[in-house]
Design a protein around this motif. Structure first.
Motif, PDB file in Angstrom:
ATOM      1  N   ILE A 110       0.904  -1.111   0.013  1.00  0.00           N
ATOM      2  CA  ILE A 110       0.130  -0.193   0.001  1.00  0.00           C
ATOM      3  C   ILE A 110       0.806   1.291   0.040  1.00  0.00           C
ATOM      4  O   ILE A 110       1.636   1.437   0.952  1.00  0.00           O
ATOM      5  CB  ILE A 110      -0.712   0.091   1.506  1.00  0.00           C
ATOM      6  CG1 ILE A 110      -1.883  -1.272   1.232  1.00  0.00           C
ATOM      7  CG2 ILE A 110      -1.942   1.321   1.169  1.00  0.00           C
ATOM      8  CD1 ILE A 110      -2.519  -1.490   2.265  1.00  0.00           C
ATOM      9  N   GLY A 111       0.619   2.025  -1.139  1.00  0.00           N
ATOM     10  CA  GLY A 111       1.453   3.262  -1.165  1.00  0.00           C
ATOM     11  C   GLY A 111       0.798   4.368  -0.870  1.00  0.00           C
ATOM     12  O   GLY A 111      -0.436   4.352  -0.305  1.00  0.00           O
ATOM     13  N   GLU A 112       1.215   5.699  -1.283  1.00  0.00           N
ATOM     14  CA  GLU A 112       0.407   7.035  -0.906  1.00  0.00           C
ATOM     15  C   GLU A 112      -0.459   7.457  -1.929  1.00  0.00           C
ATOM     16  O   GLU A 112      -1.825   7.414  -1.581  1.00  0.00           O
ATOM     17  CB  GLU A 112       1.586   7.805  -0.834  1.00  0.00           C
ATOM     18  CG  GLU A 112       1.156   9.223  -0.460  1.00  0.00           C
ATOM     19  CD  GLU A 112       2.537  10.101  -0.686  1.00  0.00           C
ATOM     20  OE1 GLU A 112       3.772   9.666  -0.029  1.00  0.00           O
ATOM     21  OE2 GLU A 112       2.415  11.286  -0.964  1.00  0.00           O
ATOM     22  N   GLY A 113      -0.162   7.441  -3.040  1.00  0.00           N
ATOM     23  CA  GLY A 113      -0.934   7.837  -3.986  1.00  0.00           C
ATOM     24  C   GLY A 113      -0.194   7.993  -5.495  1.00  0.00           C
ATOM     25  O   GLY A 113       1.147   8.231  -5.501  1.00  0.00           O
ATOM     26  N   CYS A 190       2.925  -1.375   4.242  1.00  0.00           N
ATOM     27  CA  CYS A 190       2.629   0.093   4.157  1.00  0.00           C
ATOM     28  C   CYS A 190       4.005   0.553   3.807  1.00  0.00           C
ATOM     29  O   CYS A 190       4.863   0.605   4.502  1.00  0.00           O
ATOM     30  CB  CYS A 190       1.922   0.444   5.357  1.00  0.00           C
ATOM     31  SG  CYS A 190       0.186   0.094   5.492  1.00  0.00           S
ATOM     32  N   ILE A 191       4.216   1.298   2.606  1.00  0.00           N
ATOM     33  CA  ILE A 191       5.185   1.852   2.421  1.00  0.00           C
ATOM     34  C   ILE A 191       4.843   3.396   2.444  1.00  0.00           C
ATOM     35  O   ILE A 191       4.244   4.125   1.596  1.00  0.00           O
ATOM     36  CB  ILE A 191       5.845   1.436   1.083  1.00  0.00           C
ATOM     37  CG1 ILE A 191       4.893   1.488  -0.297  1.00  0.00           C
ATOM     38  CG2 ILE A 191       6.471   0.100   1.133  1.00  0.00           C
ATOM     39  CD1 ILE A 191       5.577   1.228  -1.401  1.00  0.00           C
ATOM     40  N   GLY A 192       5.750   3.784   3.358  1.00  0.00           N
ATOM     41  CA  GLY A 192       5.794   5.517   3.657  1.00  0.00           C
ATOM     42  C   GLY A 192       4.820   5.815   4.809  1.00  0.00           C
ATOM     43  O   GLY A 192       3.891   5.108   5.004  1.00  0.00           O
ATOM     44  N   ARG A 193       4.985   6.782   5.157  1.00  0.00           N
ATOM     45  CA  ARG A 193       4.234   7.596   6.257  1.00  0.00           C
ATOM     46  C   ARG A 193       2.880   7.801   5.999  1.00  0.00           C
ATOM     47  O   ARG A 193       1.897   7.342   6.944  1.00  0.00           O
ATOM     48  CB  ARG A 193       5.002   9.101   6.456  1.00  0.00           C
ATOM     49  CG  ARG A 193       4.102   9.785   7.446  1.00  0.00           C
ATOM     50  CD  ARG A 193       5.120  11.281   7.484  1.00  0.00           C
ATOM     51  NE  ARG A 193       5.246  11.808   6.204  1.00  0.00           N
ATOM     52  CZ  ARG A 193       4.396  12.765   5.722  1.00  0.00           C
ATOM     53  NH1 ARG A 193       3.300  13.133   6.071  1.00  0.00           N
ATOM     54  NH2 ARG A 193       4.772  13.206   4.363  1.00  0.00           N
ATOM     55  N   ILE A 194       2.475   8.176   4.800  1.00  0.00           N
ATOM     56  CA  ILE A 194       0.921   8.175   4.752  1.00  0.00           C
ATOM     57  C   ILE A 194       0.321   7.032   4.758  1.00  0.00           C
ATOM     58  O   ILE A 194      -0.952   7.093   5.347  1.00  0.00           O
ATOM     59  CB  ILE A 194       0.800   9.091   3.225  1.00  0.00           C
ATOM     60  CG1 ILE A 194       1.478  10.699   2.952  1.00  0.00           C
ATOM     61  CG2 ILE A 194      -0.624   9.062   2.661  1.00  0.00           C
ATOM     62  CD1 ILE A 194       0.897  11.503   3.748  1.00  0.00           C
ATOM     63  N   ALA A 195       0.815   5.993   4.032  1.00  0.00           N
ATOM     64  CA  ALA A 195       0.115   4.862   4.104  1.00  0.00           C
ATOM     65  C   ALA A 195      -0.028   4.296   5.402  1.00  0.00           C
ATOM     66  O   ALA A 195      -1.184   3.734   5.870  1.00  0.00           O
ATOM     67  CB  ALA A 195       0.760   3.833   3.299  1.00  0.00           C
TER      68      ALA A 195
END
Ligand code: URA
Length: 259
Positions: A110-113, A190-195
């Protein structure tokens, strides 16, 4: 909450009740007029159509909020996303980026966008960060085509690759949650803060969240850095490697170089 069938049955019953009542009044009038005797009552010949009245008295149930997403199939969900106008990102997108991959995969990433490349193609993680992500997966023997499903928290590109705003994430979150339910992955990455923030409902940094398993809806969930961030900050490479090995151990994948 009544279902559509309940409503139809209720309307039918009310229609028949009105029909019977009409017949009674009609017959009473005819008896009083001396036209027929009460012991030779005949069924009412023709009553008006009461259905507009019963439809007014028993309206269609309103669908509960979010129900169109809750009950839908993957194809229906994709269709909903493709025509979504729930937030302002729909005004600037070229394509929605729904997500893709195999069902019941070893991992759902799951990424951010979407970024510019994803917006142009409608596919997730096809740009530079995506190619790097493919290498991470390959490092533990996973391939995007065989073992993974890849999607984002928001399905439309935020202009200039800015972070998705809280209202944009709130508008989109039901889509990824339904996607997870339908995809049925063995694990979530989850990759990254947003995810991580969206899925775990926290504001802790990735440095604090990474390196241990959480659970989302009983599915083991691991957080690591975003590939775009690692490309900019090589010091994150080592922790990402550790996280990928952790994922491999959970998935029972033999770790290269270890017996
Ligand atoms: N970054 C993301 O978070 N998602 C993509 O699809 C591409 C880049």
């Amino acid at each position: 909450m009544s279902t559509k069938e309940d409503i139809a049955i209720q309307r039918q019953a009310l229609n028949r009740t009105f029909d019977d009542l009409w017949g009674c009044f009609d017959m009473a009038e005819r008896v009083l007029n001396g036209e027929v005797l009460p012991d030779r009552l005949i069924p009412n010949a023709g009553s008006p159509d009461f259905s507009p009245l019963t439809e007014l008295l028993i309206p269609e149930p309103l669908p509960p909020a979010g129900s169109e997403i809750d009950g839908c199939s993957m194809e229906q969900l994709k269709k909903l996303v493709s025509s979504c106008t729930k937030c302002g990102l729909c005004a600037t997108r070229k394509n929605t980026v729904f997500g893709e991959g195999v069902m019941m995969p070893k991992v759902m990433v799951i990424g951010e966008g979407p970024g510019a490349d994803e917006d142009a193609t409608g596919r997730p993680f096809v740009g530079r960060a995506g190619q790097y992500l493919d290498k991470w997966l390959a490092s533990i023997g996973l391939s995007r085509d065989r073992d993974a499903y890849i999607a984002n928290i928001v399905k439309c590109r935020p202009p200039q690759n800015r972070d998705p705003a809280p209202d944009e994430m709130a508008a989109c979150i039901a889509y990824i949650k339904r996607q997870i339910l339908l995809v049925k992955p063995q694990s979530l990455l989850c990759i990254g803060r947003i995810a991580a923030h969206a899925m775990l409902d926290t504001t802790d940094g990735v440095g604090k969240l990474r390196g241990r398993f959480f659970k989302y809806d009983s599915i083991p969930l691991l957080v690591t850095y975003h590939p775009a961030g690692v490309l900019r900050n090589p010091e994150y490479r080592r922790p990402v490697w550790d996280d990928m090995q952790k994922l491999a151990r959970f998935l029972n994948i033999p770790i290269p170089g270890r017996s």
